[in-house]
Scaffold this motif. Structure first.
Motif, PDB file in Angstrom:
ATOM      1  N   ALA A  40       0.869  -1.343  -0.041  1.00  0.00           N
ATOM      2  CA  ALA A  40       0.015   0.016   0.024  1.00  0.00           C
ATOM      3  C   ALA A  40       0.681   1.071  -0.019  1.00  0.00           C
ATOM      4  O   ALA A  40       0.604   2.474  -0.341  1.00  0.00           O
ATOM      5  CB  ALA A  40      -0.905   0.213   1.358  1.00  0.00           C
TER       6      ALA A  40
ATOM      7  N   PRO B 102      -1.803   4.393  -7.301  1.00  0.00           N
ATOM      8  CA  PRO B 102      -3.186   4.707  -7.171  1.00  0.00           C
ATOM      9  C   PRO B 102      -4.096   5.086  -8.367  1.00  0.00           C
ATOM     10  O   PRO B 102      -3.534   5.804  -9.164  1.00  0.00           O
ATOM     11  CB  PRO B 102      -3.373   5.362  -6.019  1.00  0.00           C
ATOM     12  CG  PRO B 102      -2.323   6.561  -6.464  1.00  0.00           C
ATOM     13  CD  PRO B 102      -1.087   5.425  -6.788  1.00  0.00           C
TER      14      PRO B 102
ATOM     15  N   TYR C 294      -8.391   5.813  -9.205  1.00  0.00           N
ATOM     16  CA  TYR C 294      -9.699   6.039  -8.461  1.00  0.00           C
ATOM     17  C   TYR C 294     -10.930   5.713  -9.264  1.00  0.00           C
ATOM     18  O   TYR C 294     -11.367   6.247 -10.356  1.00  0.00           O
ATOM     19  CB  TYR C 294      -9.576   7.628  -8.267  1.00  0.00           C
ATOM     20  CG  TYR C 294      -8.446   8.012  -7.193  1.00  0.00           C
ATOM     21  CD1 TYR C 294      -8.641   8.083  -6.038  1.00  0.00           C
ATOM     22  CD2 TYR C 294      -7.118   8.239  -8.131  1.00  0.00           C
ATOM     23  CE1 TYR C 294      -7.335   8.352  -5.133  1.00  0.00           C
ATOM     24  CE2 TYR C 294      -6.073   8.702  -7.384  1.00  0.00           C
ATOM     25  CZ  TYR C 294      -5.911   8.582  -5.861  1.00  0.00           C
ATOM     26  OH  TYR C 294      -5.012   8.920  -5.313  1.00  0.00           O
TER      27      TYR C 294
ATOM     28  N   LYS D 191     -12.402  -0.362  -3.040  1.00  0.00           N
ATOM     29  CA  LYS D 191     -13.238   0.731  -2.488  1.00  0.00           C
ATOM     30  C   LYS D 191     -13.255   1.690  -3.735  1.00  0.00           C
ATOM     31  O   LYS D 191     -12.291   2.182  -4.339  1.00  0.00           O
ATOM     32  CB  LYS D 191     -12.475   1.398  -1.352  1.00  0.00           C
ATOM     33  CG  LYS D 191     -12.474   0.376  -0.221  1.00  0.00           C
ATOM     34  CD  LYS D 191     -13.692  -0.147   0.363  1.00  0.00           C
ATOM     35  CE  LYS D 191     -13.515  -0.944   1.887  1.00  0.00           C
ATOM     36  NZ  LYS D 191     -12.948  -2.228   1.565  1.00  0.00           N
TER      37      LYS D 191
ATOM     38  N   HIS E 225     -17.110   2.402   1.164  1.00  0.00           N
ATOM     39  CA  HIS E 225     -17.070   3.140   0.074  1.00  0.00           C
ATOM     40  C   HIS E 225     -17.530   4.639   0.223  1.00  0.00           C
ATOM     41  O   HIS E 225     -18.042   4.743   1.264  1.00  0.00           O
ATOM     42  CB  HIS E 225     -18.130   2.526  -0.948  1.00  0.00           C
ATOM     43  CG  HIS E 225     -17.825   1.031  -1.505  1.00  0.00           C
ATOM     44  ND1 HIS E 225     -16.735   0.850  -2.421  1.00  0.00           N
ATOM     45  CD2 HIS E 225     -18.298  -0.049  -0.989  1.00  0.00           C
ATOM     46  CE1 HIS E 225     -16.662  -0.561  -2.548  1.00  0.00           C
ATOM     47  NE2 HIS E 225     -17.555  -1.026  -2.025  1.00  0.00           N
TER      48      HIS E 225
ATOM     49  N   ASP F 170      -2.935   7.726 -10.806  1.00  0.00           N
ATOM     50  CA  ASP F 170      -3.597   8.847 -10.483  1.00  0.00           C
ATOM     51  C   ASP F 170      -4.783   9.058 -11.428  1.00  0.00           C
ATOM     52  O   ASP F 170      -5.634  10.094 -11.166  1.00  0.00           O
ATOM     53  CB  ASP F 170      -2.987  10.029 -10.367  1.00  0.00           C
ATOM     54  CG  ASP F 170      -1.997  10.119  -8.958  1.00  0.00           C
ATOM     55  OD1 ASP F 170      -2.120   9.295  -7.952  1.00  0.00           O
ATOM     56  OD2 ASP F 170      -0.781  10.469  -9.239  1.00  0.00           O
TER      57      ASP F 170
ATOM     58  N   CYS G 289      -3.408   0.098  -7.467  1.00  0.00           N
ATOM     59  CA  CYS G 289      -4.093  -0.026  -6.296  1.00  0.00           C
ATOM     60  C   CYS G 289      -5.389   0.772  -6.258  1.00  0.00           C
ATOM     61  O   CYS G 289      -5.100   1.792  -7.062  1.00  0.00           O
ATOM     62  CB  CYS G 289      -3.439  -0.301  -4.975  1.00  0.00           C
ATOM     63  SG  CYS G 289      -2.608   1.560  -4.652  1.00  0.00           S
TER      64      CYS G 289
ATOM     65  N   ARG H 278      -8.347   3.351  -4.675  1.00  0.00           N
ATOM     66  CA  ARG H 278      -8.370   4.325  -3.634  1.00  0.00           C
ATOM     67  C   ARG H 278      -9.700   5.152  -3.823  1.00  0.00           C
ATOM     68  O   ARG H 278     -10.313   5.089  -4.833  1.00  0.00           O
ATOM     69  CB  ARG H 278      -7.211   5.449  -3.589  1.00  0.00           C
ATOM     70  CG  ARG H 278      -5.938   4.740  -3.195  1.00  0.00           C
ATOM     71  CD  ARG H 278      -5.912   4.197  -1.754  1.00  0.00           C
ATOM     72  NE  ARG H 278      -4.595   3.787  -1.388  1.00  0.00           N
ATOM     73  CZ  ARG H 278      -4.298   2.675  -1.495  1.00  0.00           C
ATOM     74  NH1 ARG H 278      -5.158   1.613  -1.798  1.00  0.00           N
ATOM     75  NH2 ARG H 278      -3.008   2.096  -1.231  1.00  0.00           N
ATOM     76  N   THR H 279     -10.344   5.796  -2.867  1.00  0.00           N
ATOM     77  CA  THR H 279     -11.417   6.542  -3.033  1.00  0.00           C
ATOM     78  C   THR H 279     -11.079   7.983  -3.398  1.00  0.00           C
ATOM     79  O   THR H 279      -9.910   8.085  -2.841  1.00  0.00           O
ATOM     80  CB  THR H 279     -12.648   6.429  -1.899  1.00  0.00           C
ATOM     81  OG1 THR H 279     -11.926   7.073  -0.634  1.00  0.00           O
ATOM     82  CG2 THR H 279     -12.818   4.955  -1.449  1.00  0.00           C
TER      83      THR H 279
ATOM     84  N   GLU I  43      -8.889  10.113  -0.782  1.00  0.00           N
ATOM     85  CA  GLU I  43      -7.574   9.989  -0.701  1.00  0.00           C
ATOM     86  C   GLU I  43      -6.776  10.973  -2.119  1.00  0.00           C
ATOM     87  O   GLU I  43      -5.790  10.776  -2.098  1.00  0.00           O
ATOM     88  CB  GLU I  43      -7.257   8.622  -0.586  1.00  0.00           C
ATOM     89  CG  GLU I  43      -7.682   7.880   0.343  1.00  0.00           C
ATOM     90  CD  GLU I  43      -7.484   6.557   0.530  1.00  0.00           C
ATOM     91  OE1 GLU I  43      -6.332   6.229   0.746  1.00  0.00           O
ATOM     92  OE2 GLU I  43      -8.195   5.768   0.070  1.00  0.00           O
ATOM     93  N   HIS I  44      -7.531  11.513  -2.853  1.00  0.00           N
ATOM     94  CA  HIS I  44      -7.052  11.723  -4.210  1.00  0.00           C
ATOM     95  C   HIS I  44      -6.465  13.205  -4.004  1.00  0.00           C
ATOM     96  O   HIS I  44      -7.085  14.126  -3.207  1.00  0.00           O
ATOM     97  CB  HIS I  44      -8.084  12.075  -5.327  1.00  0.00           C
ATOM     98  CG  HIS I  44      -7.663  12.376  -6.572  1.00  0.00           C
ATOM     99  ND1 HIS I  44      -6.930  13.611  -7.000  1.00  0.00           N
ATOM    100  CD2 HIS I  44      -7.593  11.629  -7.805  1.00  0.00           C
ATOM    101  CE1 HIS I  44      -6.552  13.264  -8.290  1.00  0.00           C
ATOM    102  NE2 HIS I  44      -6.799  12.123  -8.712  1.00  0.00           N
TER     103      HIS I  44
ATOM    104  N   GLN J  91      -8.024  16.579  -1.629  1.00  0.00           N
ATOM    105  CA  GLN J  91      -7.998  16.324  -0.124  1.00  0.00           C
ATOM    106  C   GLN J  91      -8.317  17.627   0.641  1.00  0.00           C
ATOM    107  O   GLN J  91      -8.928  17.656   1.660  1.00  0.00           O
ATOM    108  CB  GLN J  91      -6.514  15.884   0.229  1.00  0.00           C
ATOM    109  CG  GLN J  91      -6.650  14.320  -0.186  1.00  0.00           C
ATOM    110  CD  GLN J  91      -5.258  13.609   0.252  1.00  0.00           C
ATOM    111  OE1 GLN J  91      -4.191  14.457   0.252  1.00  0.00           O
ATOM    112  NE2 GLN J  91      -4.962  12.212   0.379  1.00  0.00           N
TER     113      GLN J  91
END
Length: 266
Positions: A25, A30, A32, A56, A89, A213, A247, A249-250, A253-254, A258
């Motif tokens: 992790a 990442p 999305y 998620k 989620h 990203d 991976c 992410r929701t 976390e972008h 944020q």
């Protein structure tokens, strides 16, 4: 399905030996994954795939017509949304009436917009909304999501079709919402005609073009597509991207959102 699985194996085989499988992790790349509402016919299958692979996502919800029940944010689907919240989620507004922006009015005065809803009693009508009316529609979907999930949605929104203007975006930001689009490669193609854009071609393109990203976008069911994209493409897409070191992410976390989320109580 065999052809889809073969494409995933080919994509995985292109990676260096040490890169196969999802990275730690701390070091993975990442992406999305987001879903907009639709007819909800494939929503249970999508939920099963996401849970099986511990992915998620962020759901953008409008109150759209559905194959079963009283609309995507109606009572019939409320338990489905609550279960997704329990799984971790995230959620955000997609406008209540799935209201398409069609143009700006009165450029020198109060912001007003040409709007065409595709859901609800005004579906298909050409309307003129003030900025406050647009915000009210964003708020209605946001409030309903909070009620059915028991969680506060993110202070984000996605305009139907991704159609906006600088004035519309400014109006939405004044009432607390920042817009989220998607990356060029993140358009996963589930609303395209399946005859011209078959599932295996969409999968191949996504596995080839998605980059770290990227924000990815699909739907919880598209009325016009004869060969449904989900879950046929979703599972091999997830496993194929994980094999390449990605991976999921929701949007909480972008990095682009944020600060906005923190500043607006998300």
């Amino acid at each position: 399905m065999k052809r889809l699985i073969a494409l995933v194996l080919i994509a995985a085989g292109a990676c260096p030996a040490g890169a196969i499988g999802q990275k730690d992790a701390e070091t993975c790349a990442p992406v999305y994954l987001t879903f907009d509402t639709g007819h909800m016919g494939v929503a249970p299958l999508i939920a099963e795939v996401l849970k099986r692979h511990q992915v998620k996502v962020t759901f953008f919800a409008a109150h759209e017509r559905t194959q079963q029940g009283d609309g995507s944010l109606g009572a019939h689907w409320a338990p489905w949304w609550k279960a997704r919240a329990a799984e971790g989620h995230e959620f955000a507004s997609h406008t209540w009436q799935h209201a398409y922006w069609r143009g700006d009015l009165a450029p020198g005065g109060e912001a007003r917009f040409r709007i065409q809803p595709s859901a609800g009693p005004q579906a298909g009508q050409r309307l003129v909304w003030t900025a406050q009316q647009y915000c009210d529609d964003l708020n209605q979907a946001n409030d309903r999501l909070a009620a059915v999930t028991g969680r506060r949605p993110l202070p984000l929104f996605r305009a139907p079709g991704g159609k906006t203007s600088p004035r519309l975006l400014a109006a939405a930001e004044r009432c607390g919402y920042q817009h989220v689009g998607w990356a060029p490669a993140g358009f996963l193609g589930d609303e395209l005609p399946s005859g011209a854009y078959p599932n295996d071609a969409l999968l191949r393109k996504a596995l080839r073009d998605i980059r770290p990203d990227d924000i990815l976008m699909a739907h919880l069911g598209i009325w016009s597509r004869q060969d449904p994209w989900a879950p046929a493409v979703l599972e091999p897409l997830i496993t194929g991207l994980k094999a390449r070191g990605f991976c999921f992410r929701t949007l909480r976390e972008h990095p682009q959102y944020q600060a906005w989320i923190k500043a607006h109580g998300g």
